[in-house]
Design a protein around this motif. Structure first.
Motif, PDB file in Angstrom:
ATOM      1  N   ALA A 123      12.204   9.392   0.257  1.00 29.07           N
ATOM      2  CA  ALA A 123      12.853   8.361   1.063  1.00 29.07           C
ATOM      3  C   ALA A 123      13.672   9.048   2.157  1.00 29.07           C
ATOM      4  O   ALA A 123      14.174  10.148   1.934  1.00 29.07           O
ATOM      5  CB  ALA A 123      13.748   7.495   0.182  1.00 29.07           C
ATOM      6  N   PRO A 124      13.834   8.483   3.322  1.00 25.45           N
ATOM      7  CA  PRO A 124      13.260   7.204   3.748  1.00 25.45           C
ATOM      8  C   PRO A 124      11.766   7.369   4.043  1.00 25.45           C
ATOM      9  O   PRO A 124      11.344   8.365   4.616  1.00 25.45           O
ATOM     10  CB  PRO A 124      14.039   6.859   5.014  1.00 25.45           C
ATOM     11  N   TYR A 125      10.985   6.400   3.607  1.00 23.46           N
ATOM     12  CA  TYR A 125       9.540   6.478   3.713  1.00 23.46           C
ATOM     13  C   TYR A 125       9.064   6.055   5.098  1.00 23.46           C
ATOM     14  O   TYR A 125       9.596   5.131   5.690  1.00 23.46           O
ATOM     15  CB  TYR A 125       8.878   5.604   2.646  1.00 23.46           C
ATOM     16  N   LEU A 137       0.829  -1.203   0.000  1.00 22.85           N
ATOM     17  CA  LEU A 137       0.000   0.000   0.000  1.00 22.85           C
ATOM     18  C   LEU A 137       0.864   1.254   0.000  1.00 22.85           C
ATOM     19  O   LEU A 137       0.529   2.249  -0.652  1.00 22.85           O
ATOM     20  CB  LEU A 137      -0.963  -0.010   1.182  1.00 22.85           C
ATOM     21  N   GLY A 138       1.979   1.216   0.703  1.00 22.31           N
ATOM     22  CA  GLY A 138       2.907   2.342   0.684  1.00 22.31           C
ATOM     23  C   GLY A 138       3.470   2.576  -0.706  1.00 22.31           C
ATOM     24  O   GLY A 138       3.562   3.721  -1.170  1.00 22.31           O
ATOM     25  N   GLU A 139       3.846   1.488  -1.383  1.00 21.39           N
ATOM     26  CA  GLU A 139       4.352   1.612  -2.755  1.00 21.39           C
ATOM     27  C   GLU A 139       3.281   2.179  -3.683  1.00 21.39           C
ATOM     28  O   GLU A 139       3.563   3.041  -4.513  1.00 21.39           O
ATOM     29  CB  GLU A 139       4.803   0.245  -3.268  1.00 21.39           C
ATOM     30  N   LEU A 140       2.053   1.691  -3.539  1.00 18.24           N
ATOM     31  CA  LEU A 140       0.947   2.187  -4.357  1.00 18.24           C
ATOM     32  C   LEU A 140       0.710   3.669  -4.083  1.00 18.24           C
ATOM     33  O   LEU A 140       0.525   4.465  -5.011  1.00 18.24           O
ATOM     34  CB  LEU A 140      -0.323   1.380  -4.084  1.00 18.24           C
ATOM     35  N   ASP A 141       0.735   4.047  -2.824  1.00 21.23           N
ATOM     36  CA  ASP A 141       0.512   5.434  -2.440  1.00 21.23           C
ATOM     37  C   ASP A 141       1.566   6.349  -3.079  1.00 21.23           C
ATOM     38  O   ASP A 141       1.233   7.402  -3.635  1.00 21.23           O
ATOM     39  CB  ASP A 141       0.549   5.540  -0.912  1.00 21.23           C
TER      40      ASP A 141
END
Length: 175
Positions: free
Chosen positions: A43-45, A23-27
């Motif tokens: 980054a850093p996320y 979900l973080g990658e999608l966001d």
């Protein structure tokens, strides 16, 4: 890398803690000036889930691709707009994202419709959201799903050199 072909959509489900990375990658992949009021994540996320953004607040849509893999195709965050008891009958959509490769396949509409069911299950009779005035595709989708404009905050945000309206929309969840 070519975008996957969608063979089928899986039933929308509540997020699990293990969905945080996807979900973080999608966001991050769907960040756009069309809907974002915060700067592009760098980054850093930060972790996707935290004390205010719990897995149980998110609905997840997955699709089976032509390669036979199940991939997260979208999410919707459904939350209480305030902690007040007098507002407990309302739920608010506080985020909706669909992967670029999955757009046009009904993912956003499936997430919206699942949010109606989930909000009713939680005892809500009303659903609201906020959308930026220049986000015509989202506004059209919400209108087609029965949301009406209930207010406009003119020039509420100054984004990329111009003022943008914050549009408040809502709909009843009662038949």
């Amino acid at each position: 890398m070519s975008e996957p072909q969608i063979l089928s959509l899986l039933p929308v489900r509540t997020a699990a803690q293990t969905d945080g990375s996807a979900l973080g990658e999608l966001d991050r992949a769907t960040w756009s000036t069309l809907h974002a009021v915060q700067p592009r994540p760098q980054a850093p996320y930060e972790p996707f889930f935290d004390e205010r953004h719990r897995p149980e607040d998110f609905l997840v849509a997955e699709a089976v691709t032509g390669a036979g893999e199940e991939r997260v195709a979208g999410y919707l965050r459904l939350a209480r707009p305030t902690p007040l008891a007098c507002n407990a009958h309302v739920r608010q959509i506080q985020g909706l994202a669909v992967a670029e490769w999955a757009r046009g396949s009904g993912i956003a509409r499936a997430l919206l419709r699942a949010s109606y069911t989930e909000a009713r299950r939680q005892g809500a009779g009303r659903l609201t959201l906020r959308v930026l005035g220049h986000n015509a595709p989202a506004r059209a989708l919400y209108a087609s799903e029965g949301f009406a404009v209930e207010g406009v905050l003119p020039g509420e945000f100054f984004l990329h050199g111009r003022y943008v309206d914050d549009v408040l929309m809502g709909r009843s969840l009662t038949p």
